[in-house]
Structures are given as structure tokens and as C-alpha cells.
Design a protein around this motif. Sequence first.
Motif, PDB file in Angstrom:
ATOM      1  N   GLU A   2     -25.636 -12.663  28.917  1.00 37.78           N
ATOM      2  CA  GLU A   2     -25.961 -10.483  29.163  1.00 37.78           C
ATOM      3  C   GLU A   2     -26.394  -9.921  27.781  1.00 37.78           C
ATOM      4  O   GLU A   2     -26.299  -8.548  27.771  1.00 37.78           O
ATOM      5  CB  GLU A   2     -25.562 -11.063  30.456  1.00 37.78           C
ATOM      6  N   THR A   3     -24.995 -10.801  27.267  1.00 37.48           N
ATOM      7  CA  THR A   3     -24.195  -9.643  26.669  1.00 37.48           C
ATOM      8  C   THR A   3     -25.004 -10.222  25.200  1.00 37.48           C
ATOM      9  O   THR A   3     -25.276  -8.760  24.552  1.00 37.48           O
ATOM     10  CB  THR A   3     -22.438 -10.232  26.454  1.00 37.48           C
ATOM     11  N   LEU A   4     -25.493 -10.948  24.980  1.00 36.44           N
ATOM     12  CA  LEU A   4     -25.948 -11.233  24.233  1.00 36.44           C
ATOM     13  C   LEU A   4     -27.131  -9.692  24.053  1.00 36.44           C
ATOM     14  O   LEU A   4     -27.923  -9.303  22.446  1.00 36.44           O
ATOM     15  CB  LEU A   4     -26.643 -12.592  23.129  1.00 36.44           C
ATOM     16  N   GLU A   5     -28.231 -10.232  25.202  1.00 34.70           N
ATOM     17  CA  GLU A   5     -29.163  -9.355  25.308  1.00 34.70           C
ATOM     18  C   GLU A   5     -29.158  -7.411  25.059  1.00 34.70           C
ATOM     19  O   GLU A   5     -29.822  -7.485  24.824  1.00 34.70           O
ATOM     20  CB  GLU A   5     -29.775  -9.513  26.610  1.00 34.70           C
ATOM     21  N   LEU A  55     -25.597  -6.160  34.992  1.00 35.18           N
ATOM     22  CA  LEU A  55     -24.301  -5.806  34.069  1.00 35.18           C
ATOM     23  C   LEU A  55     -23.479  -5.719  33.894  1.00 35.18           C
ATOM     24  O   LEU A  55     -22.766  -5.467  35.785  1.00 35.18           O
ATOM     25  CB  LEU A  55     -24.955  -4.294  34.183  1.00 35.18           C
ATOM     26  N   ARG A  56     -22.405  -6.084  33.901  1.00 32.41           N
ATOM     27  CA  ARG A  56     -20.962  -6.580  33.340  1.00 32.41           C
ATOM     28  C   ARG A  56     -20.430  -4.894  33.378  1.00 32.41           C
ATOM     29  O   ARG A  56     -21.169  -4.310  32.174  1.00 32.41           O
ATOM     30  CB  ARG A  56     -20.192  -7.874  32.802  1.00 32.41           C
ATOM     31  N   LYS A  57     -18.843  -4.822  33.552  1.00 28.26           N
ATOM     32  CA  LYS A  57     -18.270  -3.467  33.434  1.00 28.26           C
ATOM     33  C   LYS A  57     -18.653  -3.496  31.148  1.00 28.26           C
ATOM     34  O   LYS A  57     -18.587  -2.024  31.055  1.00 28.26           O
ATOM     35  CB  LYS A  57     -16.525  -3.565  33.473  1.00 28.26           C
ATOM     36  N   GLN A  58     -18.237  -4.510  30.469  1.00 31.39           N
ATOM     37  CA  GLN A  58     -18.110  -4.007  29.465  1.00 31.39           C
ATOM     38  C   GLN A  58     -19.501  -3.923  28.860  1.00 31.39           C
ATOM     39  O   GLN A  58     -19.355  -3.303  27.850  1.00 31.39           O
ATOM     40  CB  GLN A  58     -17.512  -6.007  28.314  1.00 31.39           C
ATOM     41  N   ASN A  59     -20.660  -4.414  29.540  1.00 32.21           N
ATOM     42  CA  ASN A  59     -22.629  -3.912  28.558  1.00 32.21           C
ATOM     43  C   ASN A  59     -22.013  -3.106  29.127  1.00 32.21           C
ATOM     44  O   ASN A  59     -23.109  -1.941  28.504  1.00 32.21           O
ATOM     45  CB  ASN A  59     -23.093  -5.658  29.844  1.00 32.21           C
TER      46      ASN A  59
END
Length: 139
Positions: A2-5, A55-59
Amino acid sequence: METLEIENRVARAWTCFHIHEEQLLHQGTPFNKRVAILDRAVKPALMYNLETINLRKQNEELIRVTPNRMLHAMLTMKGTFESGKEYLRAKNKILQNYRTKGVITDWGLYARERERMFKWAGHVARMERHQPQRWAAKY
């Protein structure tokens, strides 16, 4: 994954920003019209397909700060400032003034996309196959 996206979405938004850079950074154009161009051209590039991503907090933070960075790039100020912090405070004060007037709207990224994600999960849960139902039940 997800981070890459998310990073790809942000990169595409900046690419779209640079495509429209001439209009967005032109000081002769009123700021509210430049914000409208930002909303209509760059926002879809950033928001596309976010409802399918966990979605994570960082994202979420990365998505939240991207429009603010673009607005700071659009707002150039003349004058002498003693420090960089003073310059940023002056910029933030002007941007906050535009926000209170309604020129700059908060994209409300996380809440709206979270709602769309659950709506999408509901559609998937009603599908005939069993595998998507297990995915939707997890959320």
C-alpha cells in the motif's frame, strides 16, 4: 504494497502539478482560480482509487501534506524575512485566511476515502464468489 501505491499516487499528483505549473504558479492569475485548477486537475490524480487501499497513519499523513506542499509552492511572497520560520508563518497565515474565506477547501481525504472503501467492500461482499466475501468480512 500500500505504501508503494500511495507513493505512486503522490508522484502522479506532483507530475500533474508540474504539467499545469505554468497556470498554477503564474502570479497574474488570481489565487482562487489557481486553487480551482489544483482541485480540478491535481486532486483526481491523488485521490484516484484510494478507496481500495488500506490507509495507515503514515500513508494518511503523506496524502494529507501533499496538497499543503503544493499550495505553499503556489504562494510566493515578496518581502524581507529574518528567518525561514518567519516566512513559513506568514505563508501559513495567508493560507489560513484563504481557508476561512472558503477559497481553499480541505480535501477531507481520509474520512471520505474510508467511507468509499467501506461502500466498495459492501459491493464486493454482495458478489457471488466466496473469496471476496471473506475479504469483506475481515473489514
